[in-house]
Design an enzyme around this catalytic site. Structure first.
Site, PDB file in Angstrom:
ATOM      1  N   ALA A 296       0.815  -1.223   0.000  1.00  0.00           N
ATOM      2  CA  ALA A 296       0.000   0.000   0.000  1.00  0.00           C
ATOM      3  C   ALA A 296       0.845   1.270   0.000  1.00  0.00           C
ATOM      4  O   ALA A 296       0.296   2.366  -0.008  1.00  0.00           O
ATOM      5  CB  ALA A 296      -0.935  -0.003   1.208  1.00  0.00           C
TER       6      ALA A 296
ATOM      7  N   ASP B 123       7.938  -7.556   5.965  1.00  0.00           N
ATOM      8  CA  ASP B 123       8.452  -8.009   4.675  1.00  0.00           C
ATOM      9  C   ASP B 123       7.687  -9.278   4.321  1.00  0.00           C
ATOM     10  O   ASP B 123       7.736 -10.271   5.060  1.00  0.00           O
ATOM     11  CB  ASP B 123       9.963  -8.284   4.770  1.00  0.00           C
ATOM     12  CG  ASP B 123      10.574  -8.601   3.410  1.00  0.00           C
ATOM     13  OD1 ASP B 123       9.892  -9.215   2.564  1.00  0.00           O
ATOM     14  OD2 ASP B 123      11.738  -8.232   3.194  1.00  0.00           O
TER      15      ASP B 123
ATOM     16  N   ASN C  58      -1.590  -7.516  -3.487  1.00  0.00           N
ATOM     17  CA  ASN C  58      -1.018  -6.620  -4.500  1.00  0.00           C
ATOM     18  C   ASN C  58       0.505  -6.517  -4.452  1.00  0.00           C
ATOM     19  O   ASN C  58       1.147  -6.316  -5.490  1.00  0.00           O
ATOM     20  CB  ASN C  58      -1.637  -5.213  -4.298  1.00  0.00           C
ATOM     21  CG  ASN C  58      -0.873  -4.124  -5.013  1.00  0.00           C
ATOM     22  OD1 ASN C  58      -0.939  -4.004  -6.239  1.00  0.00           O
ATOM     23  ND2 ASN C  58      -0.120  -3.325  -4.255  1.00  0.00           N
TER      24      ASN C  58
ATOM     25  N   TYR D  77       9.881 -13.213 -14.026  1.00  0.00           N
ATOM     26  CA  TYR D  77       8.750 -12.362 -13.616  1.00  0.00           C
ATOM     27  C   TYR D  77       7.454 -12.939 -14.207  1.00  0.00           C
ATOM     28  O   TYR D  77       6.447 -13.058 -13.516  1.00  0.00           O
ATOM     29  CB  TYR D  77       8.949 -10.911 -14.059  1.00  0.00           C
ATOM     30  CG  TYR D  77       7.764 -10.040 -13.700  1.00  0.00           C
ATOM     31  CD1 TYR D  77       7.449  -9.786 -12.372  1.00  0.00           C
ATOM     32  CD2 TYR D  77       6.919  -9.512 -14.680  1.00  0.00           C
ATOM     33  CE1 TYR D  77       6.335  -9.020 -12.019  1.00  0.00           C
ATOM     34  CE2 TYR D  77       5.809  -8.739 -14.349  1.00  0.00           C
ATOM     35  CZ  TYR D  77       5.526  -8.501 -13.012  1.00  0.00           C
ATOM     36  OH  TYR D  77       4.410  -7.762 -12.665  1.00  0.00           O
TER      37      TYR D  77
ATOM     38  N   LYS E 191       4.043 -14.403 -12.295  1.00  0.00           N
ATOM     39  CA  LYS E 191       2.670 -13.938 -12.526  1.00  0.00           C
ATOM     40  C   LYS E 191       1.791 -15.049 -13.125  1.00  0.00           C
ATOM     41  O   LYS E 191       0.582 -15.066 -12.903  1.00  0.00           O
ATOM     42  CB  LYS E 191       2.682 -12.675 -13.399  1.00  0.00           C
ATOM     43  CG  LYS E 191       3.213 -11.451 -12.640  1.00  0.00           C
ATOM     44  CD  LYS E 191       2.323 -11.128 -11.429  1.00  0.00           C
ATOM     45  CE  LYS E 191       2.776  -9.918 -10.650  1.00  0.00           C
ATOM     46  NZ  LYS E 191       1.889  -9.581  -9.527  1.00  0.00           N
TER      47      LYS E 191
ATOM     48  N   LEU F 243       0.707  -2.175 -18.892  1.00  0.00           N
ATOM     49  CA  LEU F 243       1.684  -1.173 -18.426  1.00  0.00           C
ATOM     50  C   LEU F 243       1.034  -0.060 -17.590  1.00  0.00           C
ATOM     51  O   LEU F 243       0.212   0.706 -18.097  1.00  0.00           O
ATOM     52  CB  LEU F 243       2.378  -0.568 -19.651  1.00  0.00           C
ATOM     53  CG  LEU F 243       3.302  -1.562 -20.395  1.00  0.00           C
ATOM     54  CD1 LEU F 243       3.479  -1.151 -21.857  1.00  0.00           C
ATOM     55  CD2 LEU F 243       4.654  -1.669 -19.699  1.00  0.00           C
TER      56      LEU F 243
HETATM   57  P1  NDP Z   1       5.213  -0.345  -6.985  1.00  0.00           P
HETATM   58  O1  NDP Z   1       6.671  -0.638  -7.009  1.00  0.00           O
HETATM   59  O2  NDP Z   1       4.784   1.058  -7.144  1.00  0.00           O
HETATM   60  O3  NDP Z   1       4.574  -0.942  -5.627  1.00  0.00           O
HETATM   61  C1  NDP Z   1       4.954  -2.188  -5.129  1.00  0.00           C
HETATM   62  C2  NDP Z   1       4.437  -2.356  -3.707  1.00  0.00           C
HETATM   63  O4  NDP Z   1       4.800  -3.675  -3.244  1.00  0.00           O
HETATM   64  C3  NDP Z   1       5.027  -1.351  -2.738  1.00  0.00           C
HETATM   65  O5  NDP Z   1       4.028  -0.832  -1.916  1.00  0.00           O
HETATM   66  C4  NDP Z   1       6.010  -2.170  -1.924  1.00  0.00           C
HETATM   67  O6  NDP Z   1       6.057  -1.707  -0.576  1.00  0.00           O
HETATM   68  C5  NDP Z   1       5.378  -3.575  -1.961  1.00  0.00           C
HETATM   69  N1  NDP Z   1       6.400  -4.583  -1.763  1.00  0.00           N
HETATM   70  C6  NDP Z   1       7.414  -4.899  -2.617  1.00  0.00           C
HETATM   71  N2  NDP Z   1       8.210  -5.814  -2.053  1.00  0.00           N
HETATM   72  C7  NDP Z   1       7.705  -6.087  -0.823  1.00  0.00           C
HETATM   73  C8  NDP Z   1       8.106  -6.938   0.245  1.00  0.00           C
HETATM   74  N3  NDP Z   1       9.202  -7.710   0.157  1.00  0.00           N
HETATM   75  N4  NDP Z   1       7.361  -6.968   1.371  1.00  0.00           N
HETATM   76  C9  NDP Z   1       6.268  -6.186   1.471  1.00  0.00           C
HETATM   77  N5  NDP Z   1       5.820  -5.371   0.496  1.00  0.00           N
HETATM   78  C10 NDP Z   1       6.551  -5.307  -0.629  1.00  0.00           C
HETATM   79  O7  NDP Z   1       4.577  -1.265  -8.114  1.00  0.00           O
HETATM   80  P2  NDP Z   1       3.059  -1.464  -8.648  1.00  0.00           P
HETATM   81  O8  NDP Z   1       2.098  -0.675  -7.876  1.00  0.00           O
HETATM   82  O9  NDP Z   1       3.113  -1.303 -10.104  1.00  0.00           O
HETATM   83  O10 NDP Z   1       2.894  -3.021  -8.350  1.00  0.00           O
HETATM   84  C11 NDP Z   1       1.826  -3.566  -7.596  1.00  0.00           C
HETATM   85  C12 NDP Z   1       1.459  -4.907  -8.186  1.00  0.00           C
HETATM   86  O11 NDP Z   1       0.978  -4.719  -9.508  1.00  0.00           O
HETATM   87  C13 NDP Z   1       2.613  -5.897  -8.285  1.00  0.00           C
HETATM   88  O12 NDP Z   1       2.144  -7.187  -7.926  1.00  0.00           O
HETATM   89  C14 NDP Z   1       2.986  -5.867  -9.765  1.00  0.00           C
HETATM   90  O13 NDP Z   1       3.580  -7.060 -10.178  1.00  0.00           O
HETATM   91  C15 NDP Z   1       1.620  -5.647 -10.367  1.00  0.00           C
HETATM   92  N6  NDP Z   1       1.602  -5.130 -11.719  1.00  0.00           N
HETATM   93  C16 NDP Z   1       2.194  -3.933 -12.038  1.00  0.00           C
HETATM   94  C17 NDP Z   1       2.139  -3.470 -13.344  1.00  0.00           C
HETATM   95  C18 NDP Z   1       2.819  -2.211 -13.769  1.00  0.00           C
HETATM   96  O14 NDP Z   1       3.005  -2.018 -14.991  1.00  0.00           O
HETATM   97  N7  NDP Z   1       3.179  -1.313 -12.867  1.00  0.00           N
HETATM   98  C19 NDP Z   1       1.403  -4.198 -14.372  1.00  0.00           C
HETATM   99  C20 NDP Z   1       0.844  -5.452 -13.936  1.00  0.00           C
HETATM  100  C21 NDP Z   1       0.919  -5.866 -12.652  1.00  0.00           C
HETATM  101  P3  NDP Z   1       7.383  -1.481   0.279  1.00  0.00           P
HETATM  102  O15 NDP Z   1       8.516  -1.254  -0.670  1.00  0.00           O
HETATM  103  O16 NDP Z   1       7.078  -0.315   1.163  1.00  0.00           O
HETATM  104  O17 NDP Z   1       7.513  -2.746   1.059  1.00  0.00           O
HETATM  105  C1  8X3 Z   2       3.912  -5.503 -15.310  1.00  0.00           C
HETATM  106  C2  8X3 Z   2       3.637  -5.387 -16.756  1.00  0.00           C
HETATM  107  O1  8X3 Z   2       4.657  -5.794 -19.068  1.00  0.00           O
HETATM  108  O2  8X3 Z   2       6.041  -4.714 -17.409  1.00  0.00           O
HETATM  109  O3  8X3 Z   2       3.404  -6.682 -14.791  1.00  0.00           O
HETATM  110  O4  8X3 Z   2       5.546  -7.072 -17.239  1.00  0.00           O
HETATM  111  S1  8X3 Z   2       5.052  -5.761 -17.641  1.00  0.00           S
END
Ligand code: NDP
Ligand code: 8X3
Length: 250
Positions: free
Chosen positions: A10, A58, A85, A151, A155, A183
């Site tokens: 979050a 974590d 998420n 990756y 997924k 994206l």
């Molecule tokens: P961000 O990097 O903006 O957010 C990722 C979040 O995950 C952060 O809040 C981070 O919190 C948390 N996180 C990462 N590692 C850990 C850990 N070890 N323990 C606890 N929390 C963790 O990325 P997005 O918002 O883009 O990603 C969110 C989800 O959406 C992911 O599952 C990603 O794979 C998915 N996604 C993203 C896409 C994109 O293009 N952006 C497309 C498709 C899917 P903190 O670092 O504070 O722990």
């Molecule tokens: C994130 C989208 O295309 O960067 O899941 O893998 S992509």
């Protein structure tokens, strides 16, 4: 009575936007992440709208996950909505050049972390015969792209877990579904490219990517359908994107 949502990841991107959207729509929140200062700021802001509790752990550490969830105060212990998420890509390399540390990170966070949180929260949903779980997958869980190998594997695993959860939790009336974005401009690429800002910015140049708020609105739509409606698997891309490798850039 207000519902309570538990959101992992979050502190940034999709998770943060979902927290804000839910707060504005009257859903109480348990917000998780490792960056406490960000959790504190969000809590202060969103507490004007709803009740907010933060958990710092974590997601890779199963004992920390269990301990954090067991520590939830009574008012936040009943979770109606789980948004799985938290996740990221680490690196973009061919299979022969990829780093084992990056592979461990992606599988430990995106797959095992999601399972640890689910394992801790599903029993109460089963007992109550109610609950809604949204797993954040990706287009990378539907197809594989060059250098996406692990990756994409993580997924694809989320895709399989989403289906498996829906099957196993079906007798208990628990809704399970995935939202799979293409994206989205978040900190995702900064993490993937280990802080290389130029490389991260380039990913979203020349077209209009999705915003985290777009995904948050969709997640809110999913969780506000009438009980008999379960959105099981939803894919959303920017209009400029046709597949992982086809993006209409100017
Ligand atoms: P961000 O990097 O903006 O957010 C990722 C979040 O995950 C952060 O809040 C981070 O919190 C948390 N996180 C990462 N590692 C850990 C850990 N070890 N323990 C606890 N929390 C963790 O990325 P997005 O918002 O883009 O990603 C969110 C989800 O959406 C992911 O599952 C990603 O794979 C998915 N996604 C993203 C896409 C994109 O293009 N952006 C497309 C498709 C899917 P903190 O670092 O504070 O722990
Ligand atoms: C994130 C989208 O295309 O960067 O899941 O893998 S992509």
């Amino acid at each position: 009575m207000k519902k309570t949502a538990f959101i992992t990841g979050a502190t940034s991107g999709i998770g943060k936007a979902t927290a804000i959207n839910f707060a504005l729509n009257g859903i109480n929140l348990v917000l998780c992440g490792r960056r406490q200062e960000r959790l504190d700021v969000l809590k202060e802001e969103l507490s004007k709208e709803v009740n907010v509790h933060t958990l710092n752990f974590d997601i890779r550490d199963k004992d920390s996950v269990q301990k954090a969830i067991s520590s939830l105060p009574k008012d936040f212990a009943k979770i109606d909505i789980l948004i799985n998420n938290a996740g990221n890509a680490h690196g973009l390399d061919t299979i022969q050049e990829g780093s084992i540390d990056d592979w461990d990170a992606m599988l430990d966070i995106n797959v095992k972390g999601l399972l640890y949180v689910s394992k801790a929260l599903i029993p109460q949903m089963v007992e109550r015969k109610s609950g809604h779980i949204i797993n954040i997958g990706s287009t990378a869980g539907k197809e594989v792209y060059p250098k996406g190998n692990v990756y994409c594997a993580s997924k694809h695993a989320v895709d399989a877990i989403n289906q498996g959860m829906r099957i196993d939790l079906n007798p208990f009336g628990i809704r399970v579904g995935a939202v799979n974005p293409g994206l989205v401009e978040t900190e995702f690429s900064n993490v993937r490219f280990k802080g290389d800002e130029n490389r991260a910015e380039n990913v979203y140049k020349g077209f209009e990517p999705l915003k985290p708020e777009d995904i948050a609105e969709i997640i809110h739509f999913v969780v506000t359908r009438p009980y008999h409606v379960n959105i099981a698997d939803l894919v959303v891309m920017p209009t400029a994107q046709a597949s992982s490798t086809i993006v209409n850039k100017s």
